[in-house]
Scaffold this motif. Structure first.
Motif, PDB file in Angstrom:
ATOM      1  N   GLU A 236       0.818  -1.216   0.000  1.00  0.00           N
ATOM      2  CA  GLU A 236       0.000   0.000   0.000  1.00  0.00           C
ATOM      3  C   GLU A 236       0.850   1.263   0.000  1.00  0.00           C
ATOM      4  OE1 GLU A 236      -2.390  -0.523   3.454  1.00  0.00           O
ATOM      5  OE2 GLU A 236      -3.841  -1.854   2.457  1.00  0.00           O
ATOM      6  N   ARG A 237       1.957   1.244   0.745  1.00  0.00           N
ATOM      7  CA  ARG A 237       2.775   2.461   0.880  1.00  0.00           C
ATOM      8  C   ARG A 237       3.874   2.591  -0.164  1.00  0.00           C
ATOM      9  NH1 ARG A 237       1.914   5.283   5.765  1.00  0.00           N
ATOM     10  NH2 ARG A 237      -0.222   4.741   6.361  1.00  0.00           N
ATOM     11  N   THR A 238       4.392   1.475  -0.656  1.00  0.00           N
ATOM     12  CA  THR A 238       5.517   1.552  -1.596  1.00  0.00           C
ATOM     13  C   THR A 238       5.191   1.007  -2.980  1.00  0.00           C
ATOM     14  OG1 THR A 238       6.452  -0.638  -1.094  1.00  0.00           O
ATOM     15  CG2 THR A 238       7.051   1.182   0.376  1.00  0.00           C
ATOM     16  N   GLY A 239       4.117   0.217  -3.081  1.00  0.00           N
ATOM     17  CA  GLY A 239       3.804  -0.416  -4.356  1.00  0.00           C
ATOM     18  C   GLY A 239       4.716  -1.584  -4.670  1.00  0.00           C
ATOM     19  N   LEU A 240       5.486  -2.026  -3.689  1.00  0.00           N
ATOM     20  CA  LEU A 240       6.453  -3.104  -3.903  1.00  0.00           C
ATOM     21  C   LEU A 240       6.196  -4.265  -2.955  1.00  0.00           C
ATOM     22  CD1 LEU A 240       9.752  -0.978  -4.035  1.00  0.00           C
ATOM     23  CD2 LEU A 240       8.480  -1.893  -5.998  1.00  0.00           C
TER      24      LEU A 240
END
Length: 307
Positions: A236-240
């Motif tokens: 959710e926060r990094t897309g990774l």
């Protein structure tokens, strides 16, 4: 704060009147802005400046002596130092294989006033406007997800490459950096974000143990949450994914080590092992997929750019 033997030893050597570095030593071609990346040493004296400096801990660990404070630093720490603040960085060890690498962006007060006063007040950099009116009011903060490191990487590349319009690009990147710092000092950041704080712990652990075998389950257990929840937070926060984040951090660190002239004696295999990739063929493959060039070519390119 309790002093360590290392800190007390340095305190005994500190000068009463630190040397003064002047912007004219660094600025050229009418541009009062300079960017570099250096490996700190023990023989450099404590100093103050007639310019403003933003320092970023690119890699390694050590101590930052600012005025009468001694601060332990690791990768991701950032400092804003106004004119006249006395300071010096020191690595944790004399071992050249354990460097403290610092990025510096220095600029004069004219550029600072321009960037912090051009926008309307409602858009403005309130804290930085206040700081510009005060003396000796330095700031310390930490990045949460590599945001300061990415900006310093871009600043250094623009400064070294000097392509058409680089002066304007440098000012734009510096403005982005100041806004990022402003956000880090905002009330919503100060109230605390549990997920952001959790991920900061994850980032710090990864960066300090890149040479180790790292797993999502071990880190989740360490911070006391489930694997799925941690993976969800990361996505959710990094897309990774965790694997992609770990890969990114390892390649980013290897880029920084390859670009550092102080580490030119290290082989590509040495650097691969430092970032936790012990299969050299795998390291070459991942590095080229990420950067578009081999590790040797990357080092050669940065060697040509370094004065």
């Amino acid at each position: 704060m309790t002093s360590t033997k290392h800190e007390r030893g340095y305190e005994n050597m500190r000068k009463q009147n630190p040397m003064i570095e002047k912007g004219e030593q660094f600025f050229s071609n009418g541009l009062s802005l300079y960017v570099n990346r250096v490996s700190e040493r023990f023989d450099l004296p404590e100093h103050e400046h007639d310019f403003i400096e933003i320092c970023y801990v690119w890699a390694g660990s050590g101590f930052h002596y600012i005025e009468d404070r001694t601060i332990r630093v690791t990768q991701g720490d950032l400092f804003f130092l106004p004119v006249g603040v006395s300071h010096i960085f020191r690595p944790s060890s004399h071992n050249p294989k354990e460097p403290l690498i610092i990025g510096n962006c220095i600029f004069d007060e004219t550029i600072f006033r321009f960037l912090t006063s051009t926008l309307p007040v409602e858009y403005g950099l309130y804290r930085f406007r206040q700081i510009s009116a005060e003396t000796g009011n330095w700031i310390q903060m930490r990045e949460r997800s590599g945001e300061f490191g990415h900006l310093f990487e871009s600043l250094l590349k623009e400064f070294e490459n000097k392509k058409t319009g680089y002066e304007t690009m440098l000012c734009g990147l510096l403005l982005q950096l100041l806004i990022g710092m402003e956000r880090a000092m905002s009330p919503e950041a100060e109230t605390g974000d549990p997920v952001a704080e959790r991920l900061e712990i994850v980032y710090r652990h990864i960066r300090e143990h890149l040479h180790d075998k790292l797993t999502l389950s071990a880190i989740a257990q360490q911070i006391g949450i489930g694997e799925r929840q941690l993976q969800r937070n990361l996505s959710e926060r990094t897309g990774l994914s965790f694997t992609a984040l770990l890969h990114k951090e390892r390649i980013d660190r290897s880029c920084r080590l390859l670009a550092d002239p102080a580490l030119a004696s290290l082989t590509v295999a040495d650097i691969a092992s430092r970032v936790g990739i012990y299969d050299l063929k795998r390291f070459h493959r991942q590095f080229k997929l990420t950067t578009g060039m081999t590790p040797a070519r990357y080092r050669e390119t940065w060697t040509r750019l370094t004065p």
